[in-house]
Enzyme design. Structure first.
Site, PDB file in Angstrom:
ATOM      1  N   ARG A   1     -14.702  -3.767  -4.056  1.00 60.26           N
ATOM      2  CA  ARG A   1     -14.770  -3.680  -5.525  1.00 60.26           C
ATOM      3  C   ARG A   1     -14.886  -5.042  -6.201  1.00 60.26           C
ATOM      4  O   ARG A   1     -15.258  -5.102  -7.375  1.00 60.26           O
ATOM      5  CB  ARG A   1     -13.575  -2.892  -6.073  1.00 60.26           C
ATOM      6  CG  ARG A   1     -13.717  -1.408  -5.822  1.00 60.26           C
ATOM      7  CD  ARG A   1     -12.631  -0.585  -6.471  1.00 60.26           C
ATOM      8  NE  ARG A   1     -12.897   0.830  -6.273  1.00 60.26           N
ATOM      9  CZ  ARG A   1     -11.987   1.791  -6.366  1.00 60.26           C
ATOM     10  NH1 ARG A   1     -10.731   1.492  -6.650  1.00 60.26           N
ATOM     11  NH2 ARG A   1     -12.314   3.054  -6.182  1.00 60.26           N
TER      12      ARG A   1
ATOM     13  N   ASP B   1      -6.285   0.280  -9.094  1.00 56.70           N
ATOM     14  CA  ASP B   1      -7.494   1.101  -9.282  1.00 56.70           C
ATOM     15  C   ASP B   1      -8.148   0.859 -10.641  1.00 56.70           C
ATOM     16  O   ASP B   1      -9.274   1.295 -10.878  1.00 56.70           O
ATOM     17  CB  ASP B   1      -7.149   2.595  -9.141  1.00 56.70           C
ATOM     18  CG  ASP B   1      -6.794   2.955  -7.703  1.00 56.70           C
ATOM     19  OD1 ASP B   1      -7.163   2.189  -6.778  1.00 56.70           O
ATOM     20  OD2 ASP B   1      -6.130   3.987  -7.489  1.00 56.70           O
TER      21      ASP B   1
ATOM     22  N   SER C   1       0.828  -1.207   0.000  1.00 58.22           N
ATOM     23  CA  SER C   1       0.000   0.000   0.000  1.00 58.22           C
ATOM     24  C   SER C   1       0.861   1.255   0.000  1.00 58.22           C
ATOM     25  O   SER C   1       1.634   1.509   0.929  1.00 58.22           O
ATOM     26  CB  SER C   1      -0.918   0.007   1.237  1.00 58.22           C
ATOM     27  OG  SER C   1      -1.415   1.320   1.453  1.00 58.22           O
TER      28      SER C   1
HETATM   29  C1  S3P Z   1      -3.146   5.672  -3.565  1.00 55.22           C
HETATM   30  C2  S3P Z   1      -2.772   4.379  -3.309  1.00 55.22           C
HETATM   31  C3  S3P Z   1      -3.644   3.222  -3.572  1.00 55.22           C
HETATM   32  C4  S3P Z   1      -4.770   3.572  -4.524  1.00 55.22           C
HETATM   33  C5  S3P Z   1      -5.439   4.872  -4.155  1.00 55.22           C
HETATM   34  C6  S3P Z   1      -4.439   6.001  -4.186  1.00 55.22           C
HETATM   35  C7  S3P Z   1      -2.195   6.752  -3.242  1.00 55.22           C
HETATM   36  O1  S3P Z   1      -4.208   2.801  -2.351  1.00 55.22           O
HETATM   37  O2  S3P Z   1      -5.723   2.534  -4.555  1.00 55.22           O
HETATM   38  O3  S3P Z   1      -6.489   5.160  -5.062  1.00 55.22           O
HETATM   39  O4  S3P Z   1      -2.414   7.897  -3.690  1.00 55.22           O
HETATM   40  O5  S3P Z   1      -1.230   6.478  -2.528  1.00 55.22           O
HETATM   41  P1  S3P Z   1      -3.438   1.782  -1.350  1.00 55.22           P
HETATM   42  O6  S3P Z   1      -2.225   2.439  -0.876  1.00 55.22           O
HETATM   43  O7  S3P Z   1      -4.394   1.528  -0.232  1.00 55.22           O
HETATM   44  O8  S3P Z   1      -3.170   0.569  -2.177  1.00 55.22           O
END
Ligand code: S3P
Length: 429
Positions: free
Chosen positions: A347, A316, A169
């Site tokens: 999702r 995403d 993440s």
């Molecule tokens: C993001 C990281 C992702 C992504 C989100 C935006 C970011 O989430 O799904 O739309 O800007 O760091 P995760 O870090 O939970 O995977």
């Protein structure tokens, strides 16, 4: 909300050029870094979506002067210490990025703050961030032992940590790096699977230091950042909807201009190439985040298997990839994507339930979905589940259904792409 939008198949294919709006992840970060840096930050092509506006509103409540002009945002930063204890709760709306990255910033600030968001945020796991922040020494708590909003933070002096990410993440990684920038000592984050690296890139853009050695990212604490001029590239996650549309709608040929091509985000390009999409990517030379134009035509698609390290680079885009797979010859398997269950909605459930209503042959698995193509889709009443990416996936599906699609709660699209329907119209008229 509760609005229902009628969408019908266009009379011809998608044609022409389009510049998709600015990248959501980069827009959030530019406001955040601008707010803690010293000096003015100017953000060009900022995404005026609801999520990024939530970030601006939170920093204004922390005392930062932020001006929104038609095509740019200016942030008057005065350093970390200029952030003030807010007199109101900080409302992050629907935005996971705002919530999680702010936690990292606030953990090093010597005051009390409370973060809340909407119904969807209230269900999203926060322990993945509160756990490492507690190791830094922050007093942070929330519902269910720090797992859910409302979250309360009393920041203070932090001690650097070494931490291995238990989930792939970028939001968790970024929260740790933002705390690490304020801590005493060198913070190390071990990232077993590579995730988007916009935070790392932006630390450099704002005059900071950060290093990467294999899967370990190192950031020194107590760094002073300098305001910067940020050019936000087009969001590849938004472009993905038109890339899919052009590939599946007969007689289409489009060019998407100035799209961000950061290698940690381009899984959709790799997948579409492997599926046989007729596509050309032309990178524009330059410094900072990579950008380029993507040309797409109606394509004969083949099913593939998608999983492993590729998943974080297209997480995403999976809802719209599922739609793409309904138009590919053979069986597409998407696996290793359990994280989809903790996005704005679950999702996996949302995509499977809604695409089934349109006649897709799609089944949920524990960590993804299985889609059998090629299926003609039909019109039906569907629901966005209040999730912008589900709403846009269904809108793109309506371009190939034999009768109209009625999308309930299509307004959710404004989270990341307020002018989505205007842009779609430009390509179909
Ligand atoms: C993001 C990281 C992702 C992504 C989100 C935006 C970011 O989430 O799904 O739309 O800007 O760091 P995760 O870090 O939970 O995977």
């Amino acid at each position: 909300m509760g609005n229902k939008l009628k969408l019908s198949k266009p009379e011809q294919g998608l044609k022409g050029e389009l510049q998709v709006p600015g990248d959501k992840s980069i827009s959030h970060r530019a406001v955040m870094f601008g707010s803690v840096a010293v000096g003015r930050t100017t953000i060009h092509n900022f995404l005026m979506g609801e999520d990024c506006l939530s970030t601006i509103s939170c920093f204004r409540k922390l005392g930062v002067n932020i001006d929104i002009h038609t095509d740019k945002v200016t942030v008057e930063g005065n350093g970390w210490d200029s952030l003030k204890e807010p007199t109101e709760v900080l409302d992050t709306g629907n935005s996971g990025t705002t919530t999680r990255l702010m936690m990292g910033i606030l953990s090093g600030r010597p005051f009390h703050s409370v973060l809340i968001g909407d119904e969807s945020i209230a269900k999203r796991p926060m322990k993945r961030v509160t756990d490492p922040l507690k190791l830094f020494g922050t007093a942070i708590d929330g519902r269910d032992e720090g797992n859910f909003t409302p979250l309360s933070i009393r920041g203070g002096s932090l001690k650097a940590i070494r931490y291995k990410l238990p989930v792939a993440s970028a939001q968790v990684k970024s929260a740790i790096l933002l705390a690490g920038l304020q801590a005493d000592g060198m913070t190390e984050v071990i990232e077993p699977q590579r995730t988007r690296d916009h935070t790392e890139k932006m630390i450099l853009e704002f005059g900071g230091e950060i290093e990467r050695e294999d899967d370990t990212i190192k950031v020194r604490g107590r760094q002073v950042l300098r305001g910067a001029e940020v050019y936000v590239p087009g969001d590849i996650s938004s472009a993905a909807f038109f890339m899919t549309a052009a590939a599946i709608v007969p007689d289409s040929r489009i060019t998407l201009k100035n799209v961000g091509l950061n290698a940690t985000r381009t899984g959709i390009i790799e997948v579409m190439k492997r599926m046989g999409a007729s596509m050309e990517v032309m990178e524009t030379p330059g410094s900072g985040e990579r950008i380029g134009n993507i040309m797409l035509e109606t394509s004969e698609l083949q099913a593939i298997e998608i999983g492993g390290d590729l998943i974080p680079s297209l997480i995403d885009e999976i809802p719209v990839i599922a739609l793409l797979a309904t138009q590919a010859e053979g069986t597409t398997v998407i696996k290793d994507a359990e994280e989809l269950k903790v996005k704005e909605t679950n999702r996996i459930d949302a995509v499977v339930r809604e695409l089934k209503k349109l006649g897709a042959d799609i089944e949920a698995t524990d960590d993804g979905m299985i889609i059998k193509g090629k299926k003609s889709l039909r019109g039906a009443e569907v629901h966005s589940w209040g999730d912008h990416r589900i709403g846009m996936t269904l809108a793109v599906a309506s371009l190939i259904t034999d009768s109209p699609v009625y999308v309930e709660d299509a307004d959710a699209i404004k989270i990341s792409y307020p002018r989505f329907f205007e842009d779609l119209r430009k390509l179909v008229e």
